[in-house]
Design an enzyme around this catalytic site. Structure first.
Site, PDB file in Angstrom:
ATOM      1  CD1 TRP B  99       1.718  -0.583 -41.705  1.00 18.09           C
ATOM      2  CD2 TRP B  99       3.761  -0.205 -43.416  1.00 18.09           C
ATOM      3  NE1 TRP B  99       2.006  -1.137 -43.033  1.00 18.09           N
ATOM      4  CE2 TRP B  99       2.361  -0.336 -43.989  1.00 18.09           C
ATOM      5  CE3 TRP B  99       4.655   0.029 -44.571  1.00 18.09           C
ATOM      6  CZ2 TRP B  99       1.911  -0.909 -45.490  1.00 18.09           C
ATOM      7  CZ3 TRP B  99       4.449   0.559 -46.508  1.00 18.09           C
ATOM      8  CH2 TRP B  99       2.831   0.024 -46.599  1.00 18.09           C
ATOM      9  CG  ASP B 166       3.529   6.228 -39.542  1.00 18.74           C
ATOM     10  OD1 ASP B 166       2.746   6.317 -40.465  1.00 18.74           O
ATOM     11  OD2 ASP B 166       3.961   4.861 -40.373  1.00 18.74           O
ATOM     12  CE  LYS B 190      -3.443   3.139 -43.866  1.00 16.30           C
ATOM     13  NZ  LYS B 190      -3.440   2.017 -45.008  1.00 16.30           N
TER      14      LYS B 190
END
Lengths: 353, 353
Positions: B99, B166, B190
């Site tokens: 990511w 992030d 999540k």
């Protein structure tokens, strides 16, 4: 008391769809909630593929070189995405309302935009006609239905260049030759599902022609290559959209719902035209079958009318601030009965006044 | 059979949250579904404001110049949005996984990106340390937790420039001095809610410093000015995120859940370390308390283990293809009991083998 929800969007959904959606939140896959399963699991991949296929099927675009995507960010993101993917030098936009105007403003950040016609000077009461679309532009953009003003394009032009249409507020509501369009986009929250996903239907052959580097998340080709799963999709919104499309298919598709929509529109517009206490906002020939906009001839009756409306269980009919008065949004899931209740209240006001 | 959902995301949510969400789909406001009310109606405006306030409260950032937004498009959209809003000349990125790598790639479309450090050569098994952050860059970007590789930053640097993080896969899971960060973003799916919304917490003073014209939908200032309602928000996803944050607050906030998360992590990592049939993937000191990655020492046992796992009602533990093996994601809503069931299966395999 039964509620009659005329909200402009997010708006009424079919009750069976709502019940199925509620159940899926509790239990979708062997006791697991729809909200907690992987988007890569077979049950959800099936949902996504079914939703994509249903969109093309309902629009009559299967096997014609189109792909359907369920993205995020609403039509407001499409204003930018359309320009990023298709705008090389210049595009033509038809300005028929607040949303067209915003689409133009956002596209201008990237390049030159020419307004082929506009009804802005008349506060968007009508749809311009008889304009030219230059054949050497990159694309032509229009908004099929203007929620705020209650106008709708009845005849689409024969565009010599790719035609892009924002159908957020009338997607799946009327039969059209959808193959006239090269890119259709629609936020889900009127005729399709809850807020949170945007349908994009694009003819693949128009893509890949601009020279700029497009960020991956904004690139239609990237989303097509990844089967609308480039990143985690808005699972719940896609599922409810799929349920709504299944419901619509079961009714007989767009042709069947169009008849109902026309009945509803006729019912309210005759009342607006026959009842001296009300005035329609939009030019008659351009009236939307989704959103009827009207005002009271005499503002003194406002309090009385508002009270009667409330007592009848009607909600969401306040007009947008740029128009004033009232707006009755009658999307696909709204039963004729609810429009009947509103029309009864309007007649009752006439008798009382 | 009770299900134990170790899915990496979308992932397990608290059951009470799921039940409330399911009910709101049926009836949220006097018989109307949460899905069909206007986002401008008071009941939903209250939800949005409550969600925004809860996010700041849980992070301890109230009254410190931060604003919370609930946007669409996932972290993948933030890769672009961060660069559009903050990147003028050059930024520094820490590359700790897939990511981070994507964030770098997308930001490079707009300007120059310098990798301050990377663990890519070692397939991201560890978190680089001791790197320099140049003081004349626009910002520094890092990824707090790497879902795929099971690593997590334990000590954040003292950045001389705005620090962007992030936190998609560990938001609200552990206590940190969140005021060290200037912009935090996190996809909901999540620790926060269903897929379809992204939390952005930004220190307002870092905005408005780039010279480019930012498309409205990508402009943090526009979203702040419109109280996170610039366009129709993803109503349902925001509501469920609010419920999850309320649940977390009721438990005692991040400090309380952190203790539970540490117990869960300790339980599985001791089994990985003590059981000769398993090997941990990530370097010990960098192990994530959210996602434990491990492989079988002997691949011949795979079929047996997979069958035992399935019979125990465990799902979602297949490792990502770039790591292989297994990944147990143990987000906030996962009970210690479920980790216990997995550890029992791992011990049972050792006894059997």
């Amino acid at each position: 008391m039964k509620r009659h929800n005329f909200s402009a969007g997010p708006s009424i959904l079919n009750r069976e769809v709502i019940e199925k959606a509620s159940h899926a939140v509790l239990d979708f896959d062997n006791g697991l909630s729809l909200l907690e399963i992987s988007h890569r699991s077979k049950p959800f991949v099936d949902v996504m593929e079914n939703a994509r296929a249903l969109a093309l099927e309902l629009l009559g675009l299967e096997g014609k070189g189109y792909k359907a995507l369920f993205l995020q960010g609403g039509a407001s993101t499409q204003f930018m995405m359309v320009a990023l993917n298709l705008l090389e030098k210049r595009a033509g936009y038809l300005n028929t309302g607040t949303w067209s105007d915003k689409a133009i403003k956002e596209a201008r950040i990237f390049d030159d935009i020419y307004e082929v016609a506009s009804s802005k000077d008349a506060n968007y009461t009508y749809i311009p006609k008889g304009y030219d679309i230059p054949a050497d532009y990159d694309y032509f953009h229009c908004t099929s239905n203007n929620t705020i003003f209650g106008t709708q394009i009845k005849q689409f032009p024969d565009s010599p260049i790719p035609m892009v249409c924002d159908m957020s507020s009338d997607i799946f509501s009327r039969t059209l030759d959808f193959s006239k369009f090269d890119l259709i986009y629609a936020g889900a929250q009127k005729n399709m599902g809850p807020a949170g996903t945007t349908l994009v239907v694009v003819r693949e052959s128009i893509l890949g022609k601009v020279s700029r580097k497009i960020p991956s998340i904004m690139d239609y080709k990237v989303h097509i290559d990844k089967s609308s799963m480039f990143n985690t999709p808005p699972v719940f919104a896609v599922y409810v959209s799929m349920l709504t499309m299944e419901w619509l298919k079961g009714l007989g598709g767009i042709a069947a719902i169009e008849k109902e929509n026309e009945k509803k529109a006729q019912l309210i517009y005759s009342e607006i035209d026959l009842n001296p206490l009300f005035k329609g906002f939009a030019t008659k020939e351009d009236r939307s079958i989704m959103n009827a906009t009207f005002t009271l001839a005499n503002e003194d009756l406002k309090e009385t009318f508002d009270t009667m409306v409330k007592e009848a269980g009607i909600s969401g009919i306040n007009g947008h601030r740029s128009v004033g008065g009232y707006r009755a949004s009658m999307y696909n899931a709204m039963p004729l009965e609810s429009v009947g209740v509103l029309v009864d209240v309007m007649s009752e006001l006439e008798r009382k006044a």
